[in-house]
Design a protein around this motif. Structure first.
Motif, PDB file in Angstrom:
ATOM      1  N   VAL A  57       0.840  -1.201   0.000  1.00  0.00           N
ATOM      2  CA  VAL A  57       0.000   0.000   0.000  1.00  0.00           C
ATOM      3  C   VAL A  57       0.875   1.250   0.000  1.00  0.00           C
ATOM      4  O   VAL A  57       0.572   2.241  -0.665  1.00  0.00           O
ATOM      5  CB  VAL A  57      -0.955   0.004   1.210  1.00  0.00           C
ATOM      6  N   HIS A  58       1.984   1.196   0.730  1.00  0.00           N
ATOM      7  CA  HIS A  58       2.908   2.331   0.758  1.00  0.00           C
ATOM      8  C   HIS A  58       3.472   2.596  -0.635  1.00  0.00           C
ATOM      9  O   HIS A  58       3.683   3.751  -1.025  1.00  0.00           O
ATOM     10  CB  HIS A  58       4.044   2.059   1.744  1.00  0.00           C
ATOM     11  N   ASP A  59       3.702   1.517  -1.390  1.00  0.00           N
ATOM     12  CA  ASP A  59       4.261   1.649  -2.741  1.00  0.00           C
ATOM     13  C   ASP A  59       3.186   1.850  -3.802  1.00  0.00           C
ATOM     14  O   ASP A  59       3.493   1.882  -4.996  1.00  0.00           O
ATOM     15  CB  ASP A  59       5.076   0.397  -3.097  1.00  0.00           C
ATOM     16  N   SER A  60       1.937   1.981  -3.371  1.00  0.00           N
ATOM     17  CA  SER A  60       0.843   2.060  -4.338  1.00  0.00           C
ATOM     18  C   SER A  60       0.884   3.333  -5.170  1.00  0.00           C
ATOM     19  O   SER A  60       0.238   3.423  -6.213  1.00  0.00           O
ATOM     20  CB  SER A  60      -0.512   1.958  -3.625  1.00  0.00           C
ATOM     21  N   PHE A  61       1.651   4.336  -4.725  1.00  0.00           N
ATOM     22  CA  PHE A  61       1.769   5.573  -5.491  1.00  0.00           C
ATOM     23  C   PHE A  61       2.782   5.429  -6.624  1.00  0.00           C
ATOM     24  O   PHE A  61       2.983   6.346  -7.405  1.00  0.00           O
ATOM     25  CB  PHE A  61       2.151   6.727  -4.565  1.00  0.00           C
ATOM     26  N   LYS A 108      -1.604   4.091   8.722  1.00  0.00           N
ATOM     27  CA  LYS A 108      -0.164   4.033   8.974  1.00  0.00           C
ATOM     28  C   LYS A 108       0.618   4.542   7.768  1.00  0.00           C
ATOM     29  O   LYS A 108       1.606   5.282   7.918  1.00  0.00           O
ATOM     30  CB  LYS A 108       0.245   2.589   9.293  1.00  0.00           C
ATOM     31  N   VAL A 109       0.175   4.176   6.580  1.00  0.00           N
ATOM     32  CA  VAL A 109       0.862   4.608   5.356  1.00  0.00           C
ATOM     33  C   VAL A 109       0.784   6.125   5.206  1.00  0.00           C
ATOM     34  O   VAL A 109       1.772   6.783   4.856  1.00  0.00           O
ATOM     35  CB  VAL A 109       0.259   3.906   4.122  1.00  0.00           C
ATOM     36  N   ARG A 113       3.930   8.637   4.952  1.00  0.00           N
ATOM     37  CA  ARG A 113       4.160   9.466   3.766  1.00  0.00           C
ATOM     38  C   ARG A 113       4.286  10.938   4.138  1.00  0.00           C
ATOM     39  O   ARG A 113       5.059  11.672   3.534  1.00  0.00           O
ATOM     40  CB  ARG A 113       3.033   9.268   2.750  1.00  0.00           C
ATOM     41  N   LEU A 114       3.527  11.356   5.120  1.00  0.00           N
ATOM     42  CA  LEU A 114       3.602  12.759   5.521  1.00  0.00           C
ATOM     43  C   LEU A 114       4.804  13.024   6.419  1.00  0.00           C
ATOM     44  O   LEU A 114       5.282  14.157   6.493  1.00  0.00           O
ATOM     45  CB  LEU A 114       2.312  13.172   6.240  1.00  0.00           C
ATOM     46  N   GLN A 115       5.260  11.986   7.133  1.00  0.00           N
ATOM     47  CA  GLN A 115       6.436  12.119   7.998  1.00  0.00           C
ATOM     48  C   GLN A 115       6.354  13.385   8.842  1.00  0.00           C
ATOM     49  O   GLN A 115       7.239  14.240   8.818  1.00  0.00           O
ATOM     50  CB  GLN A 115       7.717  12.141   7.155  1.00  0.00           C
ATOM     51  N   GLN A 116       5.265  13.483   9.587  1.00  0.00           N
ATOM     52  CA  GLN A 116       5.056  14.683  10.386  1.00  0.00           C
ATOM     53  C   GLN A 116       6.120  14.818  11.472  1.00  0.00           C
ATOM     54  O   GLN A 116       6.598  13.839  12.032  1.00  0.00           O
ATOM     55  CB  GLN A 116       3.657  14.659  11.010  1.00  0.00           C
TER      56      GLN A 116
END
Length: 241
Positions: A57-61, A108-109, A113-116
């Motif tokens: 899912v993280h790599d779905s972009f 979680k993804v 991705r935003l890495q706040q």
């Protein structure tokens, strides 16, 4: 082996078959003894599956990952159907149920991705840069969801709006960062900056032509509570005078 090859739906089904054999005695003519070791082994394998699902899912972009994403969504559908069966069952569910794969993984993804930045950070300049950066990530990600990710969901979830789901999660994250910035703001320029970002989020991000058919901005709610927004407007009007 299926996991290493990216056959996540097949790997998911294998784990479901093992689960059925452990908890449903009618699964075969041969009696299966459900020991704690059996349960622990299956739980660990489910955790490994979840890690692979999250990575996919993280790599779905990434447009090259679309086939694996389809397999991932199929696996998630299978697991969520099993969650529902256990919720309706009279027997006590195993410790890993409900898994709630989809909500758990996607949230979680989005966070990753935003890495706040750390919640304790109260440097106003860093927070402003963070707001701008997050807005840019959200804009790009939502476009990718519409162009590529939504299609994969449609193959398995025919009536599921992936874009609106991601928009809600990103909206919440952006709202959290804006509220943190507001708490640290002390100058009129800070307040004006926040108003500009709210306006940009609504007009430049959510109202992009490609996103309009897929996102319902009204369902997302306000980025800031009404009382906070009124304070910002009052400060802005005082500054103009």
């Amino acid at each position: 082996m299926n996991l290493e090859l990216g056959y996540l739906a097949e790997a998911s089904q294998q784990l479901l078959d093992r689960e059925n054999c452990l908890f449903i005695s009618q699964c075969s003519s041969k009696e299966v003894i459900c020991t704690e070791d059996n349960k622990n082994d299956l739980k660990k394998d489910y955790e490994i599956l979840m890690d692979h699902l999250k990575k996919s899912v993280h790599d779905s972009f990434n447009i090259d990952n679309q086939e694996m994403l389809r397999s991932t969504i199929m696996a998630i559908v299978e697991q969520e159907e099993k969650d529902k069966l256990w919720e309706e069952a009279a027997e006590e569910a195993p410790s890993w149920r409900p898994m709630r794969c989809h909500d758990t993984i996607v949230k979680k993804v989005v966070e990753e991705r935003l890495q706040q930045i750390n919640e304790d950070n109260d440097d106003i300049d860093i927070l402003k840069r963070e707001v701008v950066r997050i807005g840019s990530v959200i804009q790009n990600d939502l476009l990718q969801v519409v162009k590529h990710v939504q299609r994969c969901y449609s193959d398995c979830y025919s009536d599921f709006n992936a874009c609106n789901m991601y928009a809600q999660l990103y909206h919440q994250a952006f709202s959290t960062t804006l509220r943190k910035l507001l708490q640290c703001s002390v100058t009129v320029e800070d307040y004006i900056f926040i108003l500009q970002q709210i306006n940009s989020f609504s007009k430049d991000i959510l109202n992009q032509d490609e996103l309009n058919p897929h996102i319902n901005p009204e369902s997302l709610g306000a980025l800031l509570p009404e009382e906070d927004y009124k304070v910002l407007e009052e400060q802005y009007l005082l500054h103009k005078e």
